[in-house]
Design a protein around this motif. Structure first.
Motif, mmCIF file in Angstrom:
data_model
loop_
_atom_site.group_PDB
_atom_site.id
_atom_site.type_symbol
_atom_site.label_atom_id
_atom_site.label_comp_id
_atom_site.label_asym_id
_atom_site.label_seq_id
_atom_site.Cartn_x
_atom_site.Cartn_y
_atom_site.Cartn_z
ATOM 1 N N VAL A 107 0.880 -1.174 0.000
ATOM 2 C CA VAL A 107 0.000 0.000 0.000
ATOM 3 C C VAL A 107 0.913 1.218 0.000
ATOM 4 O O VAL A 107 1.699 1.412 0.930
ATOM 5 C CB VAL A 107 -0.926 0.006 1.240
ATOM 6 C CG1 VAL A 107 -1.786 1.262 1.261
ATOM 7 C CG2 VAL A 107 -1.788 -1.247 1.266
ATOM 8 N N ILE A 108 0.822 1.997 -1.067
ATOM 9 C CA ILE A 108 1.805 3.052 -1.286
ATOM 10 C C ILE A 108 1.133 4.424 -1.138
ATOM 11 O O ILE A 108 0.272 4.795 -1.949
ATOM 12 C CB ILE A 108 2.430 2.884 -2.693
ATOM 13 C CG1 ILE A 108 3.052 1.474 -2.805
ATOM 14 C CG2 ILE A 108 3.484 3.959 -2.968
ATOM 15 C CD1 ILE A 108 3.265 1.012 -4.230
ATOM 16 N N LYS A 117 -0.034 -2.238 -4.870
ATOM 17 C CA LYS A 117 0.784 -3.045 -5.792
ATOM 18 C C LYS A 117 0.762 -4.490 -5.313
ATOM 19 O O LYS A 117 0.995 -4.770 -4.134
ATOM 20 C CB LYS A 117 2.223 -2.534 -5.829
ATOM 21 C CG LYS A 117 3.137 -3.406 -6.691
ATOM 22 C CD LYS A 117 4.574 -2.894 -6.710
ATOM 23 C CE LYS A 117 5.527 -4.015 -7.083
ATOM 24 N NZ LYS A 117 6.927 -3.632 -7.016
ATOM 25 N N GLU A 118 0.452 -5.363 -6.266
ATOM 26 C CA GLU A 118 0.500 -6.784 -5.959
ATOM 27 C C GLU A 118 1.920 -7.261 -6.230
ATOM 28 O O GLU A 118 2.417 -7.127 -7.351
ATOM 29 C CB GLU A 118 -0.507 -7.511 -6.858
ATOM 30 C CG GLU A 118 -0.729 -8.941 -6.490
ATOM 31 C CD GLU A 118 -1.785 -9.567 -7.404
ATOM 32 O OE1 GLU A 118 -2.844 -9.974 -6.912
ATOM 33 O OE2 GLU A 118 -1.542 -9.637 -8.630
ATOM 34 N N ARG A 119 2.552 -7.849 -5.198
ATOM 35 C CA ARG A 119 3.959 -8.219 -5.341
ATOM 36 C C ARG A 119 4.169 -9.279 -6.424
ATOM 37 O O ARG A 119 5.116 -9.213 -7.203
ATOM 38 C CB ARG A 119 4.493 -8.724 -3.980
ATOM 39 C CG ARG A 119 5.912 -9.256 -3.986
ATOM 40 C CD ARG A 119 6.922 -8.182 -4.285
ATOM 41 N NE ARG A 119 8.275 -8.703 -4.340
ATOM 42 C CZ ARG A 119 8.879 -9.169 -5.426
ATOM 43 N NH1 ARG A 119 8.224 -9.178 -6.579
ATOM 44 N NH2 ARG A 119 10.101 -9.614 -5.392
ATOM 45 N N LEU A 120 3.238 -10.258 -6.482
ATOM 46 C CA LEU A 120 3.411 -11.378 -7.406
ATOM 47 C C LEU A 120 3.441 -10.926 -8.861
ATOM 48 O O LEU A 120 4.329 -11.303 -9.629
ATOM 49 C CB LEU A 120 2.289 -12.409 -7.196
ATOM 50 C CG LEU A 120 2.261 -13.583 -8.178
ATOM 51 C CD1 LEU A 120 3.515 -14.436 -8.045
ATOM 52 C CD2 LEU A 120 1.022 -14.446 -7.940
ATOM 53 N N THR A 121 2.458 -10.105 -9.238
ATOM 54 C CA THR A 121 2.323 -9.743 -10.652
ATOM 55 C C THR A 121 2.944 -8.396 -10.964
ATOM 56 O O THR A 121 3.147 -8.061 -12.132
ATOM 57 C CB THR A 121 0.834 -9.664 -11.034
ATOM 58 O OG1 THR A 121 0.211 -8.720 -10.140
ATOM 59 C CG2 THR A 121 0.162 -11.007 -10.911
ATOM 60 N N GLY A 122 3.186 -7.591 -9.944
ATOM 61 C CA GLY A 122 3.672 -6.232 -10.174
ATOM 62 C C GLY A 122 2.550 -5.290 -10.578
ATOM 63 O O GLY A 122 2.767 -4.113 -10.860
ATOM 64 N N LYS A 123 1.319 -5.831 -10.617
ATOM 65 C CA LYS A 123 0.158 -5.027 -11.019
ATOM 66 C C LYS A 123 -0.072 -3.887 -10.026
ATOM 67 O O LYS A 123 -0.031 -4.090 -8.818
ATOM 68 C CB LYS A 123 -1.078 -5.946 -11.072
ATOM 69 C CG LYS A 123 -2.279 -5.328 -11.740
ATOM 70 C CD LYS A 123 -3.446 -6.302 -11.715
ATOM 71 C CE LYS A 123 -4.484 -5.774 -10.745
ATOM 72 N NZ LYS A 123 -5.591 -6.640 -10.471
ATOM 73 N N ARG A 124 -0.297 -2.677 -10.578
ATOM 74 C CA ARG A 124 -0.560 -1.511 -9.719
ATOM 75 C C ARG A 124 -1.919 -0.937 -10.062
ATOM 76 O O ARG A 124 -2.322 -0.926 -11.220
ATOM 77 C CB ARG A 124 0.467 -0.407 -10.004
ATOM 78 C CG ARG A 124 1.875 -0.720 -9.558
ATOM 79 C CD ARG A 124 2.840 0.269 -10.222
ATOM 80 N NE ARG A 124 4.211 -0.057 -9.889
ATOM 81 C CZ ARG A 124 4.817 0.318 -8.770
ATOM 82 N NH1 ARG A 124 4.196 1.074 -7.888
ATOM 83 N NH2 ARG A 124 6.070 -0.035 -8.550
#
Ligand code: ATP
Ligand code: MG
Length: 566
Positions: A525-526, A540-547
């Protein structure tokens, strides 16, 4: 937990002996620190993962009726003498200097001693007893970080039953529990069946993961999931063809031909027509072994076939026993009396070429049914990559594997040697039928990292992540960003979400992002100035890098969905 207050010693450099990714990342992300060869401290973030793994194991062990014990690691040596394991563990067991004590490498003996004092009748059975506890093994080559330590945590359980069917049931319960444990942890695993005859049991299976760091070599079928240690694996490779006609044997001059490939090339035949000979000495007697072409002899299979240990003959022995050097040895015209055995692939084959027991000569047209007294045919070969699976004919892969866990039907080995008996329903005394089941906790963690990482760091699954989310206050010099970050930290924590909150004021945003990726919490959570101006928070999801971004007032709901949703 506030990053600024916690102990998160992330580092860029790793010791030169950290070669495999899990070892490097566990040090870089501050999960562990080495203390000595095969001895590691688990730091808070590493121990948080360990506790999550323990929780999963406890839930699944309790679900099959397991009862948790805590047994002492310090054991009187006499107990281990009763089962003769002071001898069988040898140097692997740590002995306490000047005391008749050992540090337990496993706990069959302690469990059996409790059982023999308290289990009286079949009515007291079955039982499943387990613990999660430290084990000590003086591994000769501690390596690959926590994968092979000299002190490590094991979940070990023991089943006590009154009948073989009871043991089968306890064993099956453990197999199912193990599958659930590894799946819940997020591991991709496979199961290898192994015979455990030598240990006095009647069945065992190993749960493994595929990894270059592994010390076991396994033949694996991705299609039907056949999996076996290469020591015992078989494949559906084709046997030698028997031709209709068997010609008379014929000696041929083969100058300087030493290998099967050279021989096949020289005679313009396939290597499958060549019977490679090997001489071993077993129980002091010579054994001549034939393998097809370049097939590799598997010494474990040889030992099983002969029922004894055997060693390759020395060059001097070869010439005195056969009259020739390696490369020219064959079944015809031997000097000594041999037991002759061959690999199953050569069963009843003819038209074979083998050595003439005379240097630089070979014999062709050998018929194994006509010319050679083969004692027996056995499966003696080592399976090779790409050979068809014995069960489904799809190509096998040969992979390295790490053992995560082991389930094992012990039978009565310990109950007989340590006299742990019960009265059966006829009032007759019987030894308790036991099973033993182990899982290495460090191995679960390290294997998980082996399977779930990228160039930036670890990628935890929700189930074992040290924290649910990593909250990043990007602009520590902005009052609004700090205030919003603090507020979110409080709100998220109040909803029972575990938060690692990077509130540091002395590092750059880039540094914080790198640490977040290295530490690998599933969701970041940024909180940054730009998005906050638009009343948005970035995720940001760490696994996919999806933001993506969500409105500030929806953040807690969104995170809750992610953390607690399926
Ligand atoms: P290995 O063949 O790898 O030495 P093992 O057959 O000695 O394993 P067991 O005695 O069956 O292992 O122990 C149960 C489990 O404990 C193993 O499946 C493994 O996960 C773990 N384990 C065993 N030895 C170690 C070790 N030295 N360090 C970390 N974990 C270990
Ligand atoms: Mg071992």
């Amino acid at each position: 937990m506030r990053f600024s207050k916690g102990f998160f010693p992330t580092v860029k450099e790793v010791p030169s002996d950290a070669i495999i990714p899990s070892h490097q990342l566990m040090i870089r992300a501050g999960l562990i620190r080495p203390l000595g060869a095969g001895i590691f401290s688990f730091l808070p973030i590493g121990y948080a993962v360990m506790k999550n793994v323990m929780q999963i194991i406890r839930e699944e062990m309790d679900a099959i009726g397991g009862q948790e014990f805590c047994l002492p690691a310090l054991n009187p040596v006499e107990l281990w003498e009763e089962s003769d394991r002071v001898r069988s563990f040898g140097d692997t067991m740590f002995h306490v200097k000047n005391r008749a004590l050992v540090l337990a490498p496993t706990h069959e003996e302690v469990i059996t001693s409790i059982a023999r004092n308290h289990i009286r009748s079949y009515k007291d059975l079955p039982q499943i007893w387990y613990q999660i506890q430290t084990k000590f093994r003086n591994e000769p080559r501690p390596k690959s970080g926590v994968l092979r330590g000299r002190q490590f945590n094991m979940k070990d359980s023991y089943s006590l039953d009154a009948s073989q069917e009871g043991l089968d049931n306890s064993y099956d319960l453990h197999a199912e529990a193990y599958k659930k444990i590894y799946s819940r942890c997020g591991l991709h695993f496979f199961i290898v069946g192994a015979s455990s005859g030598a240990m006095g049991g009647s069945g065992s299976q190993e749960f493994m993961v595929e990894s270059e760091a592994g010390e076991d070599t396994v033949a694996l079928c991705d299609s039907c999931h056949y999996a076996a240690n290469v020591e015992v694996a078989s494949s559906g490779v084709a046997p030698a063809i028997r031709t209709k006609e068997s010609h008379a044997i014929e000696e041929i001059f083969t100058p300087n031909i030493k290998t099967i490939d050279q021989l096949a090339e020289f005679l313009k035949v396939g290597t499958d027509r060549c019977a490679k000979s090997l001489v071993y000495i077993g129980d002091g007697k010579p054994v001549l072994i034939f393998m097809m072409g370049n097939d590799q002899l598997n010494e474990t299979k040889l030992r099983t076939a002969l029922g004894t240990d055997a060693r390759a003959a020395e060059p001097e022995e070869l010439s005195s026993l056969t009259g020739a050097d390696a490369g020219s040895i064959g079944p015809i015209g031997l000097k000594a009396n041999f037991t002759i055995i061959a690999d199953k692939r050569l069963e009843g084959a003819n038209g074979l070429i083998s050595g003439a027991n005379k240097n630089d000569y070979h014999i062709r047209n050998i018929d194994f049914n006509r010319d050679v007294k083969i004692g027996s045919y056995y499966d003696l070969r080592t399976v090779e990559q790409g050979e068809p699976c014995l069960k489904c004919s799809k190509p096998l892969r040969i992979v390295k594997g790490i053992e995560l866990g082991h389930i094992f039907k012990l039978g009565t080995k310990y109950s007989v040697s340590m006299k742990a008996n019960f009265l059966d329903d006829q009032g007759k005394e019987q030894p308790i039928i036991m099973g033993s089941y182990g899982i290495g906790l460090e191995r679960i963690i390290a294997c998980f990292i082996e399977q779930h990482h990228d160039a930036s760091g670890i990628i935890w699954s929700k189930s074992i992540a040290p924290y649910d989310i990593h909250l990043i206050c990007v602009n520590a010099n902005s009052e609004t960003v700090v205030a919003k970050s603090e507020e979110l930290y409080r709100m998220l924590t109040e909803t029972h979400i575990s938060v690692l909150y990077d509130d540091r004021t002395n590092v750059t945003p880039g540094f914080k992002f790198n640490d977040a990726d290295l530490l690998g919490m599933p969701l970041q959570v940024i909180v940054g100035e730009k998005n906050l101006k638009n009343n948005q928070i970035e995720l940001k999801e760490r696994l996919t890098g999806k933001r993506w971004t969500v409105a500030v007032d929806q953040l807690v709901g969104e995170v809750k969905n992610r953390v607690f949703g399926s």
